[in-house]
Design a protein around this motif. Structure first.
Motif, PDB file in Angstrom:
ATOM      1  N   GLY A 249       0.828  -1.203   0.000  1.00 53.90           N
ATOM      2  CA  GLY A 249       0.000   0.000   0.000  1.00 53.90           C
ATOM      3  C   GLY A 249       0.864   1.254   0.000  1.00 53.90           C
ATOM      4  N   ARG A 250       1.920   1.247   0.819  1.00 51.89           N
ATOM      5  CA  ARG A 250       2.850   2.379   0.826  1.00 51.89           C
ATOM      6  C   ARG A 250       3.581   2.492  -0.515  1.00 51.89           C
ATOM      7  NH1 ARG A 250       2.623   0.653   6.044  1.00 51.89           N
ATOM      8  NH2 ARG A 250       4.252  -0.900   5.897  1.00 51.89           N
ATOM      9  N   PHE A 251       3.879   1.351  -1.133  1.00 53.31           N
ATOM     10  CA  PHE A 251       4.549   1.359  -2.435  1.00 53.31           C
ATOM     11  C   PHE A 251       3.638   1.964  -3.504  1.00 53.31           C
ATOM     12  CE2 PHE A 251       5.465  -0.778  -6.506  1.00 53.31           C
ATOM     13  CZ  PHE A 251       6.750  -0.294  -6.713  1.00 53.31           C
ATOM     14  N   VAL A 252       2.352   1.613  -3.488  1.00 57.20           N
ATOM     15  CA  VAL A 252       1.407   2.184  -4.453  1.00 57.20           C
ATOM     16  C   VAL A 252       1.337   3.696  -4.270  1.00 57.20           C
ATOM     17  CG1 VAL A 252      -1.043   2.294  -5.107  1.00 57.20           C
ATOM     18  CG2 VAL A 252       0.058   0.078  -4.772  1.00 57.20           C
ATOM     19  N   GLU A 253       1.294   4.156  -3.020  1.00 55.57           N
ATOM     20  CA  GLU A 253       1.291   5.605  -2.765  1.00 55.57           C
ATOM     21  C   GLU A 253       2.583   6.236  -3.277  1.00 55.57           C
ATOM     22  OE1 GLU A 253      -1.213   7.363  -1.788  1.00 55.57           O
ATOM     23  OE2 GLU A 253      -2.504   5.662  -1.347  1.00 55.57           O
ATOM     24  N   HIS A 254       3.691   5.553  -3.115  1.00 58.04           N
ATOM     25  CA  HIS A 254       4.989   6.016  -3.630  1.00 58.04           C
ATOM     26  C   HIS A 254       4.936   6.143  -5.154  1.00 58.04           C
ATOM     27  CE1 HIS A 254       9.342   6.122  -4.300  1.00 58.04           C
ATOM     28  NE2 HIS A 254       9.200   5.084  -5.100  1.00 58.04           N
ATOM     29  N   GLU A 255       4.393   5.120  -5.820  1.00 56.48           N
ATOM     30  CA  GLU A 255       4.255   5.176  -7.277  1.00 56.48           C
ATOM     31  C   GLU A 255       3.376   6.346  -7.697  1.00 56.48           C
ATOM     32  OE1 GLU A 255       4.608   0.738  -9.137  1.00 56.48           O
ATOM     33  OE2 GLU A 255       2.725   1.201  -8.130  1.00 56.48           O
ATOM     34  N   ARG A 256       2.276   6.533  -6.992  1.00 52.21           N
ATOM     35  CA  ARG A 256       1.365   7.632  -7.319  1.00 52.21           C
ATOM     36  C   ARG A 256       2.054   8.985  -7.154  1.00 52.21           C
ATOM     37  NH1 ARG A 256      -4.117   5.429  -4.303  1.00 52.21           N
ATOM     38  NH2 ARG A 256      -4.589   3.805  -5.837  1.00 52.21           N
ATOM     39  N   SER A 257       2.854   9.134  -6.116  1.00 51.07           N
ATOM     40  CA  SER A 257       3.538  10.419  -5.906  1.00 51.07           C
ATOM     41  C   SER A 257       4.562  10.673  -7.003  1.00 51.07           C
ATOM     42  CB  SER A 257       4.203  10.464  -4.531  1.00 51.07           C
ATOM     43  OG  SER A 257       5.307   9.588  -4.469  1.00 51.07           O
ATOM     44  N   ILE A 258       5.210   9.616  -7.489  1.00 49.58           N
ATOM     45  CA  ILE A 258       6.165   9.774  -8.592  1.00 49.58           C
ATOM     46  C   ILE A 258       5.425  10.191  -9.853  1.00 49.58           C
ATOM     47  CG2 ILE A 258       7.680   8.500 -10.167  1.00 49.58           C
ATOM     48  CD1 ILE A 258       8.645   6.938  -7.737  1.00 49.58           C
ATOM     49  N   ILE A 259       4.306   9.544 -10.136  1.00 51.11           N
ATOM     50  CA  ILE A 259       3.526   9.877 -11.339  1.00 51.11           C
ATOM     51  C   ILE A 259       3.034  11.316 -11.251  1.00 51.11           C
ATOM     52  CG2 ILE A 259       1.376   9.391 -12.575  1.00 51.11           C
ATOM     53  CD1 ILE A 259       1.875   6.402 -11.831  1.00 51.11           C
ATOM     54  N   GLN A 260       2.512  11.695 -10.098  1.00 51.72           N
ATOM     55  CA  GLN A 260       2.014  13.057  -9.938  1.00 51.72           C
ATOM     56  C   GLN A 260       3.155  14.065 -10.014  1.00 51.72           C
ATOM     57  OE1 GLN A 260      -0.097  12.863  -6.257  1.00 51.72           O
ATOM     58  NE2 GLN A 260      -1.887  11.896  -7.178  1.00 51.72           N
ATOM     59  N   GLY A 261       4.316  13.695  -9.515  1.00 50.46           N
ATOM     60  CA  GLY A 261       5.467  14.598  -9.554  1.00 50.46           C
ATOM     61  C   GLY A 261       6.012  14.803 -10.943  1.00 50.46           C
ATOM     62  N   HIS A 262       5.866  13.806 -11.815  1.00 47.56           N
ATOM     63  CA  HIS A 262       6.389  13.892 -13.162  1.00 47.56           C
ATOM     64  C   HIS A 262       5.347  14.352 -14.188  1.00 47.56           C
ATOM     65  CE1 HIS A 262       9.542  11.375 -11.380  1.00 47.56           C
ATOM     66  NE2 HIS A 262      10.321  11.994 -12.241  1.00 47.56           N
ATOM     67  N   ALA A 263       4.096  14.383 -13.782  1.00 46.57           N
ATOM     68  CA  ALA A 263       3.056  14.782 -14.733  1.00 46.57           C
ATOM     69  C   ALA A 263       3.149  16.275 -15.001  1.00 46.57           C
ATOM     70  CB  ALA A 263       1.675  14.442 -14.178  1.00 46.57           C
ATOM     71  N   GLN A 264       3.097  16.608 -16.238  1.00 39.16           N
ATOM     72  CA  GLN A 264       3.134  18.018 -16.639  1.00 39.16           C
ATOM     73  C   GLN A 264       1.724  18.554 -16.740  1.00 39.16           C
ATOM     74  OE1 GLN A 264       5.952  19.777 -17.062  1.00 39.16           O
ATOM     75  NE2 GLN A 264       7.036  17.959 -16.360  1.00 39.16           N
ATOM     76  N   PRO A 265       1.485  19.758 -16.235  1.00 41.28           N
ATOM     77  CA  PRO A 265       0.147  20.316 -16.353  1.00 41.28           C
ATOM     78  C   PRO A 265      -0.212  20.566 -17.814  1.00 41.28           C
ATOM     79  CG  PRO A 265       1.673  21.926 -15.423  1.00 41.28           C
ATOM     80  CD  PRO A 265       2.407  20.629 -15.572  1.00 41.28           C
ATOM     81  N   VAL A 266      -1.477  20.346 -18.119  1.00 44.40           N
ATOM     82  CA  VAL A 266      -1.948  20.575 -19.489  1.00 44.40           C
ATOM     83  C   VAL A 266      -2.256  22.052 -19.621  1.00 44.40           C
ATOM     84  CG1 VAL A 266      -3.739  20.027 -21.157  1.00 44.40           C
ATOM     85  CG2 VAL A 266      -2.907  18.262 -19.604  1.00 44.40           C
ATOM     86  N   ARG A 267      -1.677  22.677 -20.632  1.00 43.32           N
ATOM     87  CA  ARG A 267      -1.907  24.109 -20.870  1.00 43.32           C
ATOM     88  C   ARG A 267      -2.859  24.290 -22.030  1.00 43.32           C
ATOM     89  NH1 ARG A 267       4.262  26.222 -20.660  1.00 43.32           N
ATOM     90  NH2 ARG A 267       4.701  25.395 -18.614  1.00 43.32           N
TER      91      ARG A 267
END
Length: 119
Positions: free
Chosen positions: A98-116
């Motif tokens: 569960g902590r690993f999934v949250e870790h993966e999600r934080s990486i994805i959110q950290g690397h996602a670029q906002p859509v302009r």
């Protein structure tokens, strides 16, 4: 060996963690376990050390092994020690995955670029 109240408490804590609103569900956690093991082995996830992963591996071997510290022919005690190890494994793996999934999600959110909107 883990007593009956301790086993029940461990099972309840695992259930409560898995069903907590907003946390990864049971199947998400189960599917994440192979990815988590691979990430730990490659050094890409620091949440679970290789030594703890080795303990989990020893727990799996212990459950699957025909040789027990407390033989299964001592029906209640022999099966209870396997069940205690099984509960520890499930609590450890489901909690950490569960902590690993949250870790993966934080990486994805950290690397996602906002859509302009360039319109």
């Amino acid at each position: 060996m883990m007593g009956k109240p301790a086993r029940a408490a461990a099972a309840y804590r695992t259930y409560r963690e898995v069903t907590k609103p907003g946390s990864p569900g049971l199947m998400t956690r189960v599917r994440a376990i192979p990815r988590m093991v691979g990430a730990v082995m490659r050094g890409r996830y620091d949440g679970m050390g290789k030594s703890r992963l080795a303990l989990v591996g020893l727990g799996v071997v212990y459950i699957l092994s025909p040789i027990d510290v407390l033989p299964d022919f001592l029906m209640l005690i022999g099966v209870a020690d396997d069940f205690g190890v099984f509960l520890w494994l499930m609590a450890s793996l489901l909690g950490e995955s569960g902590r690993f999934v949250e870790h993966e999600r934080s990486i994805i959110q950290g690397h996602a670029q906002p859509v302009r909107d360039e319109g």
